[in-house]
Write an enzyme that holds these catalytic residues in place. Structure first.
Site, PDB file in Angstrom:
ATOM      1  N   TYR A 436       0.815  -1.223   0.000  1.00  0.00           N
ATOM      2  CA  TYR A 436       0.000   0.000   0.000  1.00  0.00           C
ATOM      3  C   TYR A 436       0.845   1.268   0.000  1.00  0.00           C
ATOM      4  CZ  TYR A 436      -0.068  -0.321   5.271  1.00  0.00           C
ATOM      5  OH  TYR A 436       0.209  -0.420   6.612  1.00  0.00           O
ATOM      6  N   GLU A 437       0.149   2.406  -0.245  1.00  0.00           N
ATOM      7  CA  GLU A 437       0.783   3.718  -0.442  1.00  0.00           C
ATOM      8  C   GLU A 437       1.751   3.705  -1.627  1.00  0.00           C
ATOM      9  OE1 GLU A 437      -0.775   5.695   1.100  1.00  0.00           O
ATOM     10  OE2 GLU A 437      -1.435   4.733   2.931  1.00  0.00           O
ATOM     11  N   GLY A 438       1.436   2.913  -2.629  1.00  0.00           N
ATOM     12  CA  GLY A 438       2.305   2.771  -3.795  1.00  0.00           C
ATOM     13  C   GLY A 438       3.223   1.581  -3.608  1.00  0.00           C
TER      14      GLY A 438
END
Length: 583
Positions: A436-438
């Site tokens: 997550y978050e890229g």
């Protein structure tokens, strides 16, 4: 379950001795009025107490119980609401927030260490606070003064919580395909309609209101705008009103982080307020996204620290086999810490964890300089260094965090695979941090394509030159030469990639992960030299431990960069030549 103990001495050492925090703060008037060495030490000690005594004890029970979704409402596990109340009342949500709106105004150099304690004590609980702090950061950077005054004080106090609403079923890493719409109203507000998935902290019972930062499209536009959308309507003077058409459709059932509410969120003509300029939502959202990327990197670091202390304690207690040099216990077994393979794993974890802490504090320092420095050149350079280090902090810390958790599980053997010890929860909880978050692959592409070759290596070379200049003051000439050699090889690879980036368009994508990792392992070499150099000024036991760890890292971990650089030099052909039909 093994207790969590914050590594206060190591934290204070890295903060003050390695990076000279008090000297940095004294040069930043906006910070120096809020913080000094004694205040920082007191904050770290109190953060350690609350995380050890309140936050960690609900970690395993929260994992066992998980969040619940009943009749459209999300509830957190037993104890979470009570601990959150005490956490919020202590001012921890607004630790680095703006004093003008009720934040404590503390430097990020300090904040990253407090975040590490939170993630080391309880990954799931700390995510709620992290999302709120990130939402407040974005609002403060881009919202109108009216919205700041209306929403920031309650976010900093923890009375309200924050969430980031980006992903949709058809729009994950590529946000161009989002379908959530924003219809303008006569009063300057907007009506937001659509659905989002994978929303961490999208709904829960910890706070009385949840402030969503939602990406949506305006009518007739393919651009993406950002909107502040509260779960409950809020009057201009901050009083809560009626529900605002923001509801949770369901919660996700996940591999880990079971006490963190990950929701499908539905917006049905929910009133929202534009943040920043129309069609510039991604620019605004990335203020929060970059904060969260560093925070998630620190999730990996906190996991590493928890894994390290659990594995070391177990290795000293567990009796199995005898030392290769002969039995140390008359007629019995030795603690497994005498065995070379166990030592290898423990040293891997410890050396990566302590260098990782240096990376977190170093990144925090650059954030402080970028925000508070009065000299424009210092501010500009620090901002470029933040851009360089943030994807590395996110990707390298989380990759190594999972490595540490798995190695700790291996030290525990069969006991690491069962739930009672708590180490298997570390593996499950930290696995998502790489995604997550890229994803970490996207972080690596951002690092190589935008931050390294994007300015034709100017920032990378300047950064490495500064590190090499500092290393010239270190006493261990042989170790300095080893790290310097890897930096030079790294730059040679970067030059090759930069020269071929147009003629070989797949090259950046094909070797980005290896390049980021090579940079990470080499950068950690610099951190270990700095740690060992400054530790020589400390007590003998502390200095000796750091010297041994530095030696281990330089001889056993730094050479990993060589293999990674060799992979890069093979180019993109080994990755790209095979036809898709042959997979």
């Amino acid at each position: 379950m093994y207790p969590y103990e914050a590594p206060l001495k190591d934290m204070q050492f890295v903060l003050e001795n390695v990076f000279g925090a008090s000297a940095v703060w004294s040069q930043l008037p906006a910070l120096s009025e809020h913080i000094d060495t004694d205040t920082a030490a007191a904050i770290l000690e109190e953060a350690a107490r609350i995380n050890q005594e309140l936050v960690h004890p609900i970690n395993r029970s929260g994992d066992e119980e998980g969040v619940k979704f009943t009749d459209g409402k999300v509830t957190t596990p037993a104890g979470y609401k009570e601990v959150y109340q005490q956490f919020a009342e202590g001012g921890w949500v607004g630790l680095c927030g703006e004093p003008d709106f009720g934040g404590m105004g503390m430097p990020k150099m300090l904040g990253v260490l407090v975040d590490e304690m939170g993630y080391g004590a309880n990954n799931a609980f700390t995510l709620y606070n992290s999302l709120t702090a990130g939402a407040a950061l974005c609002i403060n950077a881009h919202a109108s003064e009216e919205l700041k005054a209306q929403f920031l004080p309650q976010l900093y106090s923890g009375q309200w919580a924050g969430a980031m609403d980006m992903t949709e079923p058809q729009a994950g890493s590529d946000l161009r395909n989002i379908r959530t719409r924003a219809e303008p109203c006569d009063d300057g507000s907007y009506l937001i309609s659509g659905s989002k998935i994978f929303i961490t902290g999208g709904d829960h019972d910890l706070a009385e209101n949840i402030i969503h930062l939602v990406l949506a499209k305006l009518p007739g536009s393919n651009g993406i705008s950002l909107f502040l959308v509260p779960k409950m309507q809020v009057s201009e003077d901050g009083v809560l009103g009626e529900p605002n058409g923001v509801t949770a459709g369901s919660i996700e059932h996940k591999m880990g982080l079971k006490a963190s509410a990950t929701c499908v969120m539905n917006f049905d003509n929910a009133k929202g307020y534009l943040i920043g300029k129309p069609n510039r939502g991604l620019v605004c959202m990335f203020t929060m996204m970059n904060y969260e990327r560093l925070a998630i990197g620190i999730q990996g670091l906190g996991t590493s620290q928890a894994a390290s202390q659990m594995a070391v304690q177990y290795a000293k207690e567990r009796l199995q086999g005898q030392a290769a040099s002969g039995a140390r216990t008359e007629g019995g077994s030795d603690p497994i810490i005498v065995h070379g393979d166990v030592r290898r794993m423990l040293l891997n974890i410890k050396s990566l964890t302590e260098a990782g802490r240096a990376l977190a504090v170093h990144t925090g320092m650059q954030l402080d300089l970028a925000k508070y420095a009065e000299d424009p050149d210092t501010q500009s350079k620090a901002a470029r260094y933040v851009g360089l280090l943030t994807p590395v902090a996110k990707a390298f810390l989380t990759d190594r965090g999972l490595d540490a958790a798995i190695l700790a599980q291996q030290v525990f053997g069969g006991h690491g695979y069962i739930r009672e010890t708590g180490v298997e929860q570390l593996v499950r909880d930290t696995r998502i941090a790489q995604i997550y978050e890229g994803t970490n692959g996207i972080q690596a592409i951002d690092f190589l394509a935008r931050k390294v070759v994007g300015d034709n290596l100017v920032t990378l070379k300047q950064f490495i030159d500064e590190l090499k200049s500092e290393m010239a003051n270190f006493a261990d000439d042989k170790a300095v030469a080893e790290v310097t050699l890897r930096f030079e090889r790294l730059l040679e690879c970067a030059e090759m990639i930069n020269a071929d980036k147009l003629s070989k368009p797949a090259l950046l994508n094909a070797c980005a992960v290896e390049f980021l990792d090579a940079f990470g392992y080499t950068l950690y070499g610099y951190y270990w030299l700095a740690i060992a150099h400054k530790a020589a000024e400390m007590d003998e036991e502390f200095a000796s431990a750091k010297s041994y760890l530095c030696s281990f890292y330089i001889q056993r971990m730094l050479p990993k960069a060589d293999a990674l650089l060799a992979q890069i030099l093979s180019g993109d052909a080994p990755v790209m030549d095979m036809p898709a039909d042959l997979f």
